[in-house]
Motif scaffolding. Structure first.
Motif, PDB file in Angstrom:
ATOM      1  N   GLY A  12       5.784  -2.372  -1.062  1.00 33.50           N
ATOM      2  CA  GLY A  12       6.028  -1.706  -2.349  1.00 33.50           C
ATOM      3  C   GLY A  12       5.930  -0.203  -2.184  1.00 33.50           C
ATOM      4  O   GLY A  12       5.239   0.280  -1.268  1.00 33.50           O
ATOM      5  N   GLY A  13       6.589   0.509  -3.081  1.00 30.00           N
ATOM      6  CA  GLY A  13       6.686   1.964  -2.968  1.00 30.00           C
ATOM      7  C   GLY A  13       5.353   2.671  -2.917  1.00 30.00           C
ATOM      8  O   GLY A  13       5.147   3.559  -2.081  1.00 30.00           O
ATOM      9  N   SER A  14       4.408   2.283  -3.786  1.00 28.88           N
ATOM     10  CA  SER A  14       3.145   3.025  -3.826  1.00 28.88           C
ATOM     11  C   SER A  14       2.364   2.839  -2.523  1.00 28.88           C
ATOM     12  O   SER A  14       1.719   3.775  -2.039  1.00 28.88           O
ATOM     13  N   TYR A  95      -2.664   4.733  -8.380  1.00 26.14           N
ATOM     14  CA  TYR A  95      -2.697   3.986  -9.645  1.00 26.14           C
ATOM     15  C   TYR A  95      -3.989   4.290 -10.424  1.00 26.14           C
ATOM     16  O   TYR A  95      -5.095   4.180  -9.885  1.00 26.14           O
ATOM     17  N   HIS A 121       1.787   6.065 -10.402  1.00 20.95           N
ATOM     18  CA  HIS A 121       3.047   5.581  -9.817  1.00 20.95           C
ATOM     19  C   HIS A 121       3.992   4.982 -10.839  1.00 20.95           C
ATOM     20  O   HIS A 121       5.127   4.673 -10.515  1.00 20.95           O
ATOM     21  N   VAL A 151       4.547  10.883 -10.122  1.00 20.15           N
ATOM     22  CA  VAL A 151       5.592  10.963  -9.101  1.00 20.15           C
ATOM     23  C   VAL A 151       6.925  11.495  -9.643  1.00 20.15           C
ATOM     24  O   VAL A 151       7.874  11.658  -8.888  1.00 20.15           O
ATOM     25  N   ASN A 175       7.997  11.249  -4.731  1.00 19.56           N
ATOM     26  CA  ASN A 175       8.047  10.389  -3.539  1.00 19.56           C
ATOM     27  C   ASN A 175       8.845  11.119  -2.453  1.00 19.56           C
ATOM     28  O   ASN A 175       9.541  12.098  -2.733  1.00 19.56           O
ATOM     29  N   ASN A 206      10.950  -6.106  -6.101  1.00 21.57           N
ATOM     30  CA  ASN A 206      10.040  -7.250  -6.206  1.00 21.57           C
ATOM     31  C   ASN A 206      10.541  -8.275  -7.229  1.00 21.57           C
ATOM     32  O   ASN A 206       9.795  -9.149  -7.658  1.00 21.57           O
ATOM     33  N   ARG A 208      11.029  -8.497 -10.297  1.00 19.61           N
ATOM     34  CA  ARG A 208      10.322  -8.720 -11.565  1.00 19.61           C
ATOM     35  C   ARG A 208      11.238  -8.326 -12.708  1.00 19.61           C
ATOM     36  O   ARG A 208      12.230  -7.631 -12.518  1.00 19.61           O
ATOM     37  N   LYS A 211      12.798  -4.922 -13.213  1.00 20.01           N
ATOM     38  CA  LYS A 211      13.925  -4.514 -12.354  1.00 20.01           C
ATOM     39  C   LYS A 211      15.258  -5.050 -12.869  1.00 20.01           C
ATOM     40  O   LYS A 211      16.302  -4.777 -12.276  1.00 20.01           O
ATOM     41  N   THR A 283      12.940   0.332 -16.377  1.00 27.43           N
ATOM     42  CA  THR A 283      12.151   1.566 -16.272  1.00 27.43           C
ATOM     43  C   THR A 283      11.809   1.757 -14.796  1.00 27.43           C
ATOM     44  O   THR A 283      11.666   0.790 -14.049  1.00 27.43           O
ATOM     45  N   GLU A 284      11.718   3.018 -14.388  1.00 28.19           N
ATOM     46  CA  GLU A 284      11.446   3.296 -12.973  1.00 28.19           C
ATOM     47  C   GLU A 284      10.876   4.709 -12.917  1.00 28.19           C
ATOM     48  O   GLU A 284      11.528   5.662 -13.322  1.00 28.19           O
ATOM     49  N   SER A 285       9.650   4.838 -12.442  1.00 26.31           N
ATOM     50  CA  SER A 285       9.050   6.178 -12.474  1.00 26.31           C
ATOM     51  C   SER A 285       9.727   7.120 -11.479  1.00 26.31           C
ATOM     52  O   SER A 285       9.815   8.318 -11.717  1.00 26.31           O
ATOM     53  N   PHE A 286      10.175   6.600 -10.370  1.00 24.53           N
ATOM     54  CA  PHE A 286      10.868   7.423  -9.369  1.00 24.53           C
ATOM     55  C   PHE A 286      11.973   6.605  -8.703  1.00 24.53           C
ATOM     56  O   PHE A 286      13.132   6.964  -8.749  1.00 24.53           O
ATOM     57  N   GLY A 287      11.557   5.502  -8.065  1.00 24.02           N
ATOM     58  CA  GLY A 287      12.525   4.666  -7.349  1.00 24.02           C
ATOM     59  C   GLY A 287      12.608   5.059  -5.881  1.00 24.02           C
ATOM     60  O   GLY A 287      13.670   5.461  -5.398  1.00 24.02           O
ATOM     61  N   LEU A 288      11.474   4.910  -5.179  1.00 27.77           N
ATOM     62  CA  LEU A 288      11.462   5.271  -3.755  1.00 27.77           C
ATOM     63  C   LEU A 288      12.594   4.578  -3.000  1.00 27.77           C
ATOM     64  O   LEU A 288      13.199   5.145  -2.089  1.00 27.77           O
TER      65      LEU A 288
HETATM   66  O1  GMT Z   1       7.708  -1.614  -9.268  1.00 28.56           O
HETATM   67  C1  GMT Z   1       7.811  -1.349  -8.089  1.00 28.56           C
HETATM   68  O2  GMT Z   1       8.874  -1.113  -7.538  1.00 28.56           O
HETATM   69  C2  GMT Z   1       6.576  -1.295  -7.246  1.00 28.56           C
HETATM   70  C3  GMT Z   1       5.754  -0.083  -7.599  1.00 28.56           C
HETATM   71  C4  GMT Z   1       4.696   0.064  -6.531  1.00 28.56           C
HETATM   72  O3  GMT Z   1       3.522  -0.152  -6.819  1.00 28.56           O
HETATM   73  O4  GMT Z   1       5.035   0.387  -5.405  1.00 28.56           O
HETATM   74  O5  GMT Z   1       6.619   1.069  -7.633  1.00 28.56           O
HETATM   75  C5  GMT Z   1       6.198   2.164  -8.395  1.00 28.56           C
HETATM   76  O6  GMT Z   1       5.742   3.200  -7.515  1.00 28.56           O
HETATM   77  C6  GMT Z   1       6.749   3.719  -6.620  1.00 28.56           C
HETATM   78  C7  GMT Z   1       6.086   4.770  -5.729  1.00 28.56           C
HETATM   79  O7  GMT Z   1       5.654   5.865  -6.450  1.00 28.56           O
HETATM   80  C8  GMT Z   1       7.911   4.300  -7.431  1.00 28.56           C
HETATM   81  O8  GMT Z   1       8.912   4.789  -6.566  1.00 28.56           O
HETATM   82  C9  GMT Z   1       8.496   3.197  -8.334  1.00 28.56           C
HETATM   83  O9  GMT Z   1       9.517   3.760  -9.135  1.00 28.56           O
HETATM   84  C10 GMT Z   1       7.408   2.626  -9.231  1.00 28.56           C
HETATM   85  N1  GMT Z   1       7.915   1.484 -10.004  1.00 28.56           N
HETATM   86  C11 GMT Z   1       8.168   1.553 -11.312  1.00 28.56           C
HETATM   87  O10 GMT Z   1       8.016   2.565 -11.974  1.00 28.56           O
HETATM   88  C12 GMT Z   1       8.698   0.317 -11.947  1.00 28.56           C
END
Ligand code: GMT
Length: 405
Positions: A12-14, A95, A121, A151, A175, A206, A208, A211, A283-288
């Motif tokens: 996962g991205g974080s 987080y 994140h 992020v 990111n 993931n 969910r 996404k 929704t997506e805070s960044f989208g690594l």
């Molecule tokens: O939802 C995910 O994709 C997993 C989540 C994580 O815990 O890795 O991603 C979040 O953190 C990433 C790293 O900062 C961001 O790039 C993703 O956009 C963020 N996911 C969401 O906001 C849904």
């Protein structure tokens, strides 16, 4: 400096961001980085151990009376011990929930003057933290952290407004992708003329509900209806909606063209093969993941939500569509795949922007400065790298010298 990291270390991205920052910090000989958690960072698996990175696996006493095992309390208790034993000066919590609160508790238990840096994140704010049951404790975790960064600007704004916070408390550190992990494709090793051959369209997440992964299937189906030839869809990752995606593909009669690759530790080969990356999130805070695609020279077709619009410049380094608009997404994606000139231009800009708009070194420097207490979040705002637009364009041309624009 002795630093403790609290993160969700699974795929996962974080987890990737947490480990990549740690790895860079560990290069300074005087730093020791301690990961504390249930699982070691997945990127550590199969790698030669770094002499300055340590993993402390927490143990949990399973007890029948507990309906849910108290992960956060076990983590706080063992973090307090490690703070004392390893002379920890900084705890970096990835987080707000639960990790910043765990860090605050461990600080009180240990009685040591550690600095708490919290990185938001996304889902801690957009999904979990806004729920009535978690609102107060999320706000507490943010307020009591010494430094809080989000992020993306979108996530910072949402956090400030939802939790009614003073402006300037939260900084923005985006990111990033480490250039050494991505062998930049150049004209020499990428066949730009290959758009007529078989094309892999890729999605990775993931799976969910956030996404909206069924939209990936629907967009691909609509692209085929509109005339996309020689294409297959690959899905990387696993999650609760995988079966529903398979059923949707079946229902639409395209099951044979959709392949589920499952969770993969090394995704680079898939990104390198893909001709288009699809992100359909609500929704997506960044989208690594889109930055990873861009770094692999794969143009991105993404829903215009949250921090995604800070990464993708529509029609320049990628394509944006209104979330949920299958028709618009399918038409945009297909048109790009039919226009070799526009496609080639976009993939080069995407790769260039992945490294130049979000430079890894700048991110690491900012965190280092925050760890040392030498700057405050508002001075660590992301500088707009586009200020030097003409020199960037020049650099882009040089990077792909042999190609005509
Ligand atoms: O939802 C995910 O994709 C997993 C989540 C994580 O815990 O890795 O991603 C979040 O953190 C990433 C790293 O900062 C961001 O790039 C993703 O956009 C963020 N996911 C969401 O906001 C849904």
């Amino acid at each position: 400096m002795n630093v403790a990291i609290l993160a969700f270390n699974r795929l996962g991205g974080s987890g990737i961001v947490a480990y990549d920052i740690a790895r860079e910090m560990a290069e300074h000989k005087d730093n020791a980085i301690h990961f504390i958690g249930l699982e070691q960072p997945f990127r550590m698996a199969g790698q030669k151990p770094h002499k300055n990175i340590f993993f402390h696996k927490i143990s949990m006493k399973l007890y029948d009376v507990f309906q849910f095992q108290p992960y956060s309390l076990a983590l706080a208790s063992q973090l307090a011990e490690i703070i004392k034993k390893e002379n920890i000066e900084v705890v970096h919590a990835h987080y707000a929930i639960p990790h910043s609160v765990v860090a605050i508790l461990a600080k009180q238990i240990s009685g040591k003057p550690i600095r708490i840096i919290t990185t938001l994140h996304g889902t801690d704010i957009t999904l979990v933290g806004q729920h009535k049951s978690m609102y107060e404790i999320t706000r507490y975790g943010i307020i009591k952290s010494d430094v809080v960064v989000a992020v993306s600007h979108a996530l910072r704004q949402e956090t400030e407004s939802v939790f009614d916070l003073e402006k300037g408390k939260i900084g923005v550190i985006p990111n990033f992708v480490s250039p050494d992990k991505y062998e930049q494709r150049s004209k020499n090793n990428f066949d730009f003329d290959n758009l007529e051959g078989e094309k892999l369209l890729l999605h990775a997440s993931n799976l969910r509900s956030v996404k909206a992964p069924l939209d990936v299937i629907r967009i691909f189906h609509r692209m085929l209806e509109l005339g996309l030839k020689n294409a297959r869809l690959g899905i990387l990752g696993n999650g609760p909606l995988r079966q529903d995606m398979a059923k949707e593909a079946e229902k639409l009669g395209i099951a044979k063209k959709v392949e589920f690759f499952g969770e993969q530790l090394d995704v680079s080969a898939y990104f390198l093969e893909a001709k288009l990356f699809l992100l359909t999130s609500k929704t997506e805070s960044f989208g690594l993941v889109i930055l990873e695609a861009m770094a692999s020279c794969t143009p991105v077709l993404a829903s215009a939500v949250g921090g995604v619009v800070e990464v993708i410049d529509h029609n320049v380094n990628g394509l944006l569509f209104k979330q949920g608009d299958i028709e618009e997404a399918a038409r945009l994606g297909l048109n790009l795949l039919l226009d070799k000139h526009a496609y080639n231009h976009m993939l080069k800009q995407a790769s260039f922007d992945a490294f130049h708009k979000f430079p890894a070194k700048q991110v690491i420097d900012r965190y280092y400065c925050l760890y040392k207490g030498k700057c405050v979040p508002k001075d660590c705002f992301c500088k707009d790298s586009k200020t030097n637009e003409s020199s960037m364009q020049e650099e882009l041309k040089n990077a792909f010298k042999s190609t005509t624009f």
